[in-house]
Design a protein around this motif. Structure first.
Motif, PDB file in Angstrom:
ATOM      1  N   ALA A 352       1.106  -1.288  -0.249  1.00 23.53           N
ATOM      2  CA  ALA A 352      -0.143  -0.233   0.350  1.00 23.53           C
ATOM      3  C   ALA A 352       1.057   1.151  -0.114  1.00 23.53           C
ATOM      4  CB  ALA A 352      -1.108  -0.124   1.146  1.00 23.53           C
ATOM      5  N   GLU A 353       2.257   1.278   0.435  1.00 25.34           N
ATOM      6  CA  GLU A 353       2.928   2.879   0.637  1.00 25.34           C
ATOM      7  C   GLU A 353       3.544   2.521  -1.082  1.00 25.34           C
ATOM      8  OE1 GLU A 353       2.791  -0.375   1.920  1.00 25.34           O
ATOM      9  OE2 GLU A 353       4.293  -0.066   3.960  1.00 25.34           O
ATOM     10  N   ASP A 354       2.884   1.652  -1.620  1.00 23.58           N
ATOM     11  CA  ASP A 354       4.063   2.116  -3.334  1.00 23.58           C
ATOM     12  C   ASP A 354       2.669   2.985  -3.834  1.00 23.58           C
ATOM     13  OD1 ASP A 354       5.469   1.093  -3.258  1.00 23.58           O
ATOM     14  OD2 ASP A 354       5.431  -0.738  -4.200  1.00 23.58           O
ATOM     15  N   TYR A 529      17.953  -9.776 -13.332  1.00 23.12           N
ATOM     16  CA  TYR A 529      18.044  -8.785 -12.674  1.00 23.12           C
ATOM     17  C   TYR A 529      18.907  -8.890 -11.531  1.00 23.12           C
ATOM     18  CZ  TYR A 529      12.897  -7.760 -13.216  1.00 23.12           C
ATOM     19  OH  TYR A 529      11.507  -7.355 -14.042  1.00 23.12           O
ATOM     20  N   GLN A 530      19.790 -10.293 -11.490  1.00 24.49           N
ATOM     21  CA  GLN A 530      20.933  -9.986 -10.981  1.00 24.49           C
ATOM     22  C   GLN A 530      21.947  -9.603 -11.794  1.00 24.49           C
ATOM     23  OE1 GLN A 530      21.213 -14.925  -9.915  1.00 24.49           O
ATOM     24  NE2 GLN A 530      20.858 -13.931  -7.758  1.00 24.49           N
ATOM     25  N   SER A 531      21.896  -9.233 -13.375  1.00 25.93           N
ATOM     26  CA  SER A 531      23.090  -8.756 -13.737  1.00 25.93           C
ATOM     27  C   SER A 531      22.352  -6.934 -14.373  1.00 25.93           C
ATOM     28  CB  SER A 531      23.500 -10.094 -15.127  1.00 25.93           C
ATOM     29  OG  SER A 531      23.093 -10.656 -14.477  1.00 25.93           O
ATOM     30  N   ILE A 532      21.347  -7.729 -14.542  1.00 25.99           N
ATOM     31  CA  ILE A 532      20.795  -6.151 -15.310  1.00 25.99           C
ATOM     32  C   ILE A 532      19.355  -5.729 -14.404  1.00 25.99           C
ATOM     33  CG2 ILE A 532      19.822  -4.810 -17.767  1.00 25.99           C
ATOM     34  CD1 ILE A 532      21.164  -7.700 -18.937  1.00 25.99           C
ATOM     35  N   PRO A 533      19.459  -5.316 -13.093  1.00 18.45           N
ATOM     36  CA  PRO A 533      18.600  -4.699 -12.317  1.00 18.45           C
ATOM     37  C   PRO A 533      17.132  -3.997 -12.334  1.00 18.45           C
ATOM     38  CG  PRO A 533      20.712  -3.913 -11.398  1.00 18.45           C
ATOM     39  CD  PRO A 533      21.129  -4.670 -12.652  1.00 18.45           C
ATOM     40  N   SER A 534      17.993  -3.076 -13.805  1.00 22.14           N
ATOM     41  CA  SER A 534      16.693  -1.858 -14.197  1.00 22.14           C
ATOM     42  C   SER A 534      15.625  -2.727 -15.441  1.00 22.14           C
ATOM     43  CB  SER A 534      18.081  -1.077 -14.820  1.00 22.14           C
ATOM     44  OG  SER A 534      18.259  -1.376 -16.078  1.00 22.14           O
ATOM     45  N   ILE A 535      16.090  -3.404 -15.590  1.00 27.50           N
ATOM     46  CA  ILE A 535      14.746  -4.155 -16.173  1.00 27.50           C
ATOM     47  C   ILE A 535      13.377  -4.157 -15.640  1.00 27.50           C
ATOM     48  CG2 ILE A 535      13.953  -7.077 -17.185  1.00 27.50           C
ATOM     49  CD1 ILE A 535      16.175  -5.846 -18.884  1.00 27.50           C
ATOM     50  N   GLN A 536      12.439  -3.848 -16.501  1.00 23.66           N
ATOM     51  CA  GLN A 536      11.369  -3.341 -16.104  1.00 23.66           C
ATOM     52  C   GLN A 536      10.210  -4.623 -16.208  1.00 23.66           C
ATOM     53  OE1 GLN A 536      10.106   0.298 -16.569  1.00 23.66           O
ATOM     54  NE2 GLN A 536      10.946   1.372 -14.908  1.00 23.66           N
ATOM     55  N   LEU A 537       9.073  -5.481 -15.665  1.00 28.13           N
ATOM     56  CA  LEU A 537       8.364  -6.296 -16.120  1.00 28.13           C
ATOM     57  C   LEU A 537       6.595  -5.414 -15.838  1.00 28.13           C
ATOM     58  CD1 LEU A 537       7.377  -8.685 -16.631  1.00 28.13           C
ATOM     59  CD2 LEU A 537       6.601  -9.139 -13.798  1.00 28.13           C
ATOM     60  N   GLN A 538       6.055  -5.306 -17.270  1.00 25.66           N
ATOM     61  CA  GLN A 538       4.848  -4.889 -17.325  1.00 25.66           C
ATOM     62  C   GLN A 538       4.282  -6.014 -16.641  1.00 25.66           C
ATOM     63  OE1 GLN A 538       4.044  -1.997 -17.809  1.00 25.66           O
ATOM     64  NE2 GLN A 538       6.010  -1.329 -17.874  1.00 25.66           N
ATOM     65  N   GLY A 539       3.684  -6.326 -15.631  1.00 26.37           N
ATOM     66  CA  GLY A 539       2.727  -7.168 -15.016  1.00 26.37           C
ATOM     67  C   GLY A 539       1.147  -7.056 -14.360  1.00 26.37           C
ATOM     68  N   GLY A 542       0.890  -4.332 -11.934  1.00 24.88           N
ATOM     69  CA  GLY A 542       1.568  -2.935 -12.223  1.00 24.88           C
ATOM     70  C   GLY A 542       2.870  -3.175 -12.830  1.00 24.88           C
ATOM     71  N   THR A 543       2.999  -1.563 -13.109  1.00 30.20           N
ATOM     72  CA  THR A 543       4.599  -2.622 -13.605  1.00 30.20           C
ATOM     73  C   THR A 543       5.674  -2.631 -11.902  1.00 30.20           C
ATOM     74  OG1 THR A 543       4.294  -0.430 -15.549  1.00 30.20           O
ATOM     75  CG2 THR A 543       6.770  -0.887 -14.983  1.00 30.20           C
ATOM     76  N   LEU A 544       6.350  -3.837 -12.604  1.00 32.90           N
ATOM     77  CA  LEU A 544       7.613  -3.702 -11.849  1.00 32.90           C
ATOM     78  C   LEU A 544       8.393  -3.583 -11.584  1.00 32.90           C
ATOM     79  CD1 LEU A 544       5.995  -7.314 -10.982  1.00 32.90           C
ATOM     80  CD2 LEU A 544       5.207  -5.209  -9.726  1.00 32.90           C
ATOM     81  N   THR A 545       9.166  -2.452 -10.742  1.00 36.24           N
ATOM     82  CA  THR A 545      10.500  -2.183 -10.824  1.00 36.24           C
ATOM     83  C   THR A 545      11.207  -2.534  -9.446  1.00 36.24           C
ATOM     84  OG1 THR A 545       9.984  -0.322 -12.091  1.00 36.24           O
ATOM     85  CG2 THR A 545      12.266  -0.446 -11.174  1.00 36.24           C
ATOM     86  N   PHE A 552      11.175  -5.023  -5.094  1.00 34.42           N
ATOM     87  CA  PHE A 552      10.161  -4.952  -6.058  1.00 34.42           C
ATOM     88  C   PHE A 552       9.228  -3.566  -5.799  1.00 34.42           C
ATOM     89  CE2 PHE A 552      12.401  -8.414  -7.769  1.00 34.42           C
ATOM     90  CZ  PHE A 552      12.152  -8.056  -9.142  1.00 34.42           C
ATOM     91  N   SER A 553       8.966  -2.241  -6.301  1.00 31.89           N
ATOM     92  CA  SER A 553       7.771  -1.606  -6.408  1.00 31.89           C
ATOM     93  C   SER A 553       7.146  -1.533  -7.433  1.00 31.89           C
ATOM     94  CB  SER A 553       8.439  -0.181  -6.222  1.00 31.89           C
ATOM     95  OG  SER A 553       9.368  -0.130  -7.537  1.00 31.89           O
TER      96      SER A 553
END
Length: 569
Positions: A352-354, A529-539, A542-545, A552-553
């Motif tokens: 909920a904080e996100d 994600y362990q190699s490229i943490p900036s990847i995002q997921l359109q889930g 929501g959009t996960l970062t 993840f937020s």
């Protein structure tokens, strides 16, 4: 990760500063910054301001941002001539941005661009501040548009490639399609952003599509100098995840929640298998039986490469205290530790904080400045209040009246107290029975103050008669609970339709099932994600970062109640 991105953005601005120094702004005087500051102490008015301006510019060139910021704060721009005011505006905006004061950086850049005349290089630097500050405040569409425009105005200079890519990566398909597309520069960026969305689950296919894109856009700045993330993806040979252990309780207080999450995982697994795509095997292990070490031993014995779970917050907190886990792990909750020490532990949940932080950003973008707040008088409400207030104030806004209510009580008196004094918006955190009381109470007191809420105000099940009192309330929500709003951009539609029509899954549990779908997709990508943490997921949620401490937020699409149902704002 936010600290890393902040440093990268600072480097971007510094490189822009240096790129504009082919002709020195200092004129013929090559005195040191120390000499200039000593002179300024002996001078008055315009002479002192000019000496301090030159000293600050020198310090920035030398990389001494902190000392430069101290000098900038001593300069009165009214003492400078037109050329000096332009130079001062540029470094003042950049200094505010590099110090993390994004609201001030944006305000300075906007005001200066409207009021002063600049060289092309100075305008480029201000537009770079403008675009990146918009992104920091969550307005990724405007940020992407501003940064692409800045690049266009500076002969397609590739310096901004990483910043543009970061903003595009935060957009969904609908937002990408709304970006202005007047030329090959913007068309190339938009197409590249769409490739990321279309192939986010298939690394090999994404690599191949990027190469095809570069062949189609050979002169594009992102083709000639790809963003660092794309270069990292092209060089990555991540292990494909074929077996996942899922640690969920099959009994106890979390069993019902765990069952809804499990249904989401299985639905997505079946949807992928039916389409012929790679679908990892899922092994469900009862997290209610055995120690954490026992559970990991079972997972390893079954050949798991990745673990999903546990769900229990106390167990997640225990994992945070370890230096390394036996297997890369995606926990389904956030631990209580200040720092996640386990280098291969990732955390994901429906925070909920996100949502509170997203409300703060969205309402700020709508032009509101003073917010009253309604939260339940409990620990949950306190955490949401803190998240909203911190983000709201970071955006340069003020928190007005704060009212903590009893969840089972009436909203009438708390609403009256909330709107006393000056406020131009109300942030409400509450479940449907309480939230539905707030707009009628506002009308009773003849108040038209706009209301912003979290997704908790909506039951998840369309009910026009019950929710008509919420008409006009803005709220973010997961895509799966507002399919009419996201339309064709609904993530994982096959799994959604399978679960939405499942009589064994109540509508109130759809959000948890969506969490299961996203957890499944994130687990497949953990090696990436362990190699490229900036990847995002359109889930589905929501959009996960992934951010600080590998947590993840989510960024959610927005809706507004209209006719008692969620609608497009």
């Amino acid at each position: 990760m936010r600290d890393t991105l902040h440093r990268l953005s600072g480097l971007t601005l510094a490189s822009l500063i240096l790129s504009g120094c082919a002709s020195s702004p200092f004129g013929g005087d090559q005195s040191s910054s120390t000499d200039l500051l000593q002179n300024a102490d002996q001078q008055q008015g315009s002479s002192a301001a000019q000496s301090r301006l030159q000293a600050a510019e020198m310090l920035i060139q030398q990389g001494d941002q902190q000392h430069a910021a101290e000098i900038i704060n001593k300069i009165d721009g009214r003492d400078l001539d037109a050329n000096g005011r332009a130079r001062f505006a540029v470094i003042k905006a950049e200094s505010a941005y590099n110090s993390g004061d994004y609201a001030s950086a944006l305000s300075i850049a906007n005001g200066a661009l409207d009021q002063l005349s600049f060289s092309s290089e100075q305008r480029y630097r201000l537009e770079a501040v403008q675009g990146q500050a918009l992104g920091r405040q969550g307005d990724h569409m405007k940020a992407a548009a501003a940064l692409i425009s800045a690049q266009r105005n500076n002969n397609n200079d590739p310096t901004l490639n990483d910043a543009i890519w970061r903003e595009l990566a935060a957009l969904n398909e609908s937002q990408l399609s709304q970006l202005s597309n007047p030329d090959a520069l913007s068309d190339g960026w938009i197409t590249l952003g769409q490739l990321r969305l279309q192939n986010s689950g298939d690394l090999a296919e994404f690599k191949q599509q990027v190469e095809h894109w570069r062949s189609a856009y050979p002169e594009h700045p992102a083709s000639q100098r790809p963003p660092h993330e794309l270069t990292a993806v092209q060089n990555l040979n991540a292990e494909e995840v074929t077996r996942v252990a899922v640690l969920l309780p099959q009994s106890g207080p979390y069993a019902t929640v765990a069952d809804a999450i499990r249904q989401g995982m299985e639905a997505q697994n079946q949807a992928l298998a039916a389409s012929g795509s790679s679908a990892p095997t899922l092994d469900f292990i009862d997290a209610a039986n055995g120690s954490l070490d026992d559970l990991y031993n079972q997972a390893k014995a079954q050949g798991a490469q990745v673990v999903i779970g546990p769900l229990d917050k106390d167990q997640v907190t225990q994992l945070e205290g370890r230096q390394q886990l036996p297997l890369p792990t995606l926990a389904l909750n956030y631990g209580n530790a200040a720092t996640n020490q386990a280098s291969n532990l990732y955390e994901y949940g429906l925070s909920a904080e996100d949502e509170a932080r997203q409300v703060a950003n969205f309402a700020s973008q709508q032009g509101h400045h003073t917010a009253s707040v309604l939260v339940p008088d409990n620990g949950w409400g306190g955490r949401v209040l803190d998240a909203f207030s911190q983000q709201w104030q970071a955006n340069g806004q003020q928190v007005g009246n704060i009212q903590r209510y009893q969840p089972n009580g009436s909203a009438t008196s708390t609403v009256r107290s909330a709107i006393q004094g000056g406020t131009d918006m109300l942030f409400m955190f509450g479940l449907p029975p309480y939230a539905r009381q707030v707009p009628p109470a506002l009308r009773y007191y003849n108040s038209n103050v706009p209301v912003y809420a979290t997704s908790h105000a909506y039951s998840g099940n369309p009910s026009p008669s019950d929710d008509s009192d919420l008409n006009g309330v803005y709220f973010p929500n997961i895509p799966w609970e507002i399919p009419n709003v996201v339309g064709d951009n609904l993530p994982y539609p096959e799994a959604y339709h399978a679960l939405h029509g499942d009589d064994d899954l109540p509508a109130s549990a759809l959000k948890l099932a969506a969490m299961g779908v996203d957890a499944y997709e994130l687990a497949k990508r953990l090696p990436v994600y362990q190699s490229i943490p900036s990847i995002q997921l359109q889930g589905a949620t929501g959009t996960l970062t992934v951010g600080d401490n590998r947590r993840f937020s989510r960024q959610l699409p927005w809706a507004v109640f209209r006719g008692g149902v969620p609608a497009t704002p």
